[in-house]
Design a protein around this motif. Sequence first.
Motif, mmCIF file in Angstrom:
data_model
loop_
_atom_site.group_PDB
_atom_site.id
_atom_site.type_symbol
_atom_site.label_atom_id
_atom_site.label_comp_id
_atom_site.label_asym_id
_atom_site.label_seq_id
_atom_site.Cartn_x
_atom_site.Cartn_y
_atom_site.Cartn_z
ATOM 1 N N ARG A 157 0.836 -1.206 0.000
ATOM 2 C CA ARG A 157 0.000 0.000 0.000
ATOM 3 C C ARG A 157 0.870 1.255 0.000
ATOM 4 O O ARG A 157 0.455 2.301 -0.502
ATOM 5 N N ASN A 158 2.057 1.153 0.578
ATOM 6 C CA ASN A 158 2.949 2.300 0.711
ATOM 7 C C ASN A 158 4.244 2.065 -0.067
ATOM 8 O O ASN A 158 4.662 0.926 -0.261
ATOM 9 N N GLU A 159 4.886 3.126 -0.475
ATOM 10 C CA GLU A 159 6.131 3.009 -1.208
ATOM 11 C C GLU A 159 7.201 2.375 -0.327
ATOM 12 O O GLU A 159 7.303 2.668 0.871
ATOM 13 N N ILE A 160 8.007 1.492 -0.924
ATOM 14 C CA ILE A 160 9.112 0.848 -0.223
ATOM 15 C C ILE A 160 10.396 1.466 -0.765
ATOM 16 O O ILE A 160 10.799 1.193 -1.900
ATOM 17 N N SER A 161 11.025 2.312 0.031
ATOM 18 C CA SER A 161 12.194 3.051 -0.436
ATOM 19 C C SER A 161 13.486 2.571 0.197
ATOM 20 O O SER A 161 14.560 3.081 -0.135
ATOM 21 N N SER A 162 13.389 1.586 1.098
ATOM 22 C CA SER A 162 14.584 1.052 1.757
ATOM 23 C C SER A 162 14.316 -0.385 2.158
ATOM 24 O O SER A 162 13.210 -0.907 1.984
ATOM 25 N N LEU A 163 15.341 -1.022 2.734
ATOM 26 C CA LEU A 163 15.196 -2.407 3.183
ATOM 27 C C LEU A 163 14.616 -2.450 4.596
ATOM 28 O O LEU A 163 15.094 -3.177 5.471
ATOM 29 N N ASN A 164 13.561 -1.711 4.807
ATOM 30 C CA ASN A 164 12.944 -1.656 6.127
ATOM 31 C C ASN A 164 11.441 -1.493 5.948
ATOM 32 O O ASN A 164 10.972 -0.454 5.463
ATOM 33 N N LEU A 165 10.705 -2.525 6.340
ATOM 34 C CA LEU A 165 9.239 -2.486 6.249
ATOM 35 C C LEU A 165 8.605 -1.938 7.522
ATOM 36 O O LEU A 165 7.377 -1.925 7.649
ATOM 37 N N HIS A 166 9.438 -1.513 8.475
ATOM 38 C CA HIS A 166 8.993 -0.758 9.644
ATOM 39 C C HIS A 166 7.903 -1.462 10.453
ATOM 40 O O HIS A 166 6.976 -0.817 10.954
ATOM 41 N N GLY A 167 8.003 -2.785 10.569
ATOM 42 C CA GLY A 167 7.064 -3.514 11.402
ATOM 43 C C GLY A 167 5.680 -3.658 10.823
ATOM 44 O O GLY A 167 4.756 -4.115 11.519
ATOM 45 N N LYS A 168 5.512 -3.325 9.556
ATOM 46 C CA LYS A 168 4.192 -3.443 8.927
ATOM 47 C C LYS A 168 3.914 -4.897 8.548
ATOM 48 O O LYS A 168 4.824 -5.670 8.273
ATOM 49 N N SER A 169 2.642 -5.248 8.531
ATOM 50 C CA SER A 169 2.229 -6.627 8.289
ATOM 51 C C SER A 169 2.052 -6.895 6.803
ATOM 52 O O SER A 169 1.428 -6.096 6.093
ATOM 53 N N PHE A 170 2.602 -8.039 6.362
ATOM 54 C CA PHE A 170 2.487 -8.449 4.969
ATOM 55 C C PHE A 170 2.027 -9.900 4.903
ATOM 56 O O PHE A 170 2.563 -10.755 5.620
ATOM 57 N N ARG A 171 1.050 -10.149 4.072
ATOM 58 C CA ARG A 171 0.639 -11.520 3.836
ATOM 59 C C ARG A 171 1.774 -12.228 3.099
ATOM 60 O O ARG A 171 2.284 -11.731 2.088
ATOM 61 N N THR A 172 2.186 -13.383 3.596
ATOM 62 C CA THR A 172 3.303 -14.104 3.003
ATOM 63 C C THR A 172 2.933 -15.565 2.761
ATOM 64 O O THR A 172 1.901 -16.053 3.233
ATOM 65 N N SER A 173 3.814 -16.242 2.042
ATOM 66 C CA SER A 173 3.735 -17.685 1.864
ATOM 67 C C SER A 173 4.933 -18.294 2.578
ATOM 68 O O SER A 173 5.788 -17.587 3.116
ATOM 69 N N ALA A 174 5.016 -19.625 2.542
ATOM 70 C CA ALA A 174 6.171 -20.289 3.144
ATOM 71 C C ALA A 174 7.461 -19.849 2.481
ATOM 72 O O ALA A 174 8.518 -19.818 3.121
ATOM 73 N N ALA A 175 7.389 -19.452 1.209
ATOM 74 C CA ALA A 175 8.586 -19.073 0.467
ATOM 75 C C ALA A 175 9.084 -17.678 0.816
ATOM 76 O O ALA A 175 10.257 -17.367 0.587
#
Length: 361
Positions: A157-175
């Motif tokens: 939802r937000n721009e990713i400008s660095s290698l830091n997602l700042h504790g935000k939640s992301f739906r992921t898979s096992a991979a």
Amino acid sequence: MSQRFMKRLLALLLVPLVVTGCASRPPNDSNGEVTLTLASSFARNHSNNEGLLMILDELEKRAPWIHIDYKGGPEVMAPNLLIEGVSGGVFDLGMLPGDYYVDQVPALYLARFTPFTPAEERENGVADIYDEIHREQLGVTYLGRAVSGMPMVVLSRNEISSLNLHGKSFRTSAATSDMVSQLHGVPVDIPGNEVYTALERNVISGATWASVGPSSLGLQDVVSYDMAPRFYESLANLVMNEKTWDALDERTRNALSDTVADMEMPVFNHYLSRTIEETGQWHEAGVRESRLNDDDAAELIRMAYKDAWDELDWDRILETSPAAAKLRDAYDVPLENGGFDRVPGGAYMADTERLLKEDAS
């Protein structure tokens, strides 16, 4: 897609879904006809079935005596149980990602790290190693890749400008859960059909996904960015019950193995094309590429292919799958030129487009 392909798709999807066991009957009848049952881990209209249908379409042309009795997808057997359904003889054939049976075969954790196309895996013996592992641990024959050429992408939802997602939640898979953790994000396990609502309600900030598929869920309407570079391979395997395989005549075995082998690169290129097409759809809908700077991009690839690789549970993998040592040796190649060439389907869209053009030429 060709008209013939679409007709094949429609015909296959209209086959009645009746689950019957196959272990108690011989696959060959007295006239030399062969009927094999097949189940997929994906819903009938899922884009991940397109590669499978390409293989079946070619098989029908080459070997008309082989009849594939398609039984269905998750409605006939839960995807995480399908490998056991094939191993136990409920189905002759199954198409599913290795991620769905890493609990039974931890060596399948390695598949996403492949630096090779399916053709290269056949040339360098990697496909034979996968067959050895599948036979020894599951009693199934590994025929090859039915999905490949789709790197994983982070949608946000937000721009990713660095290698830091700042504790935000992301739906992921096992991979991808470990990668999100390394980026200081919070991996969340949400069923695919619930991701749109979770993003719409701001329950999660983004999702990791194969580069083909998000549009089918409308995710381009609830995210604003797709991160570059992309990483890993999203793969699915075509496997067969070993007893059924052994009971087939040589002509049929050769037709099956040769068809799958010959179709792996057309399937790979199909998904390269679909990746380009779908990413274009996202951008037309207003999604923008969130491209990391060169240093962060190279670091992301190093995290994906070096750090995550080193952190695998190698003791468990090698104890349960001794042949995984050969996979480790094959996949453990140096990261060169920033490591971007490590992604078979292309770390950047320009790479994906180049790969497709090279094949066409």
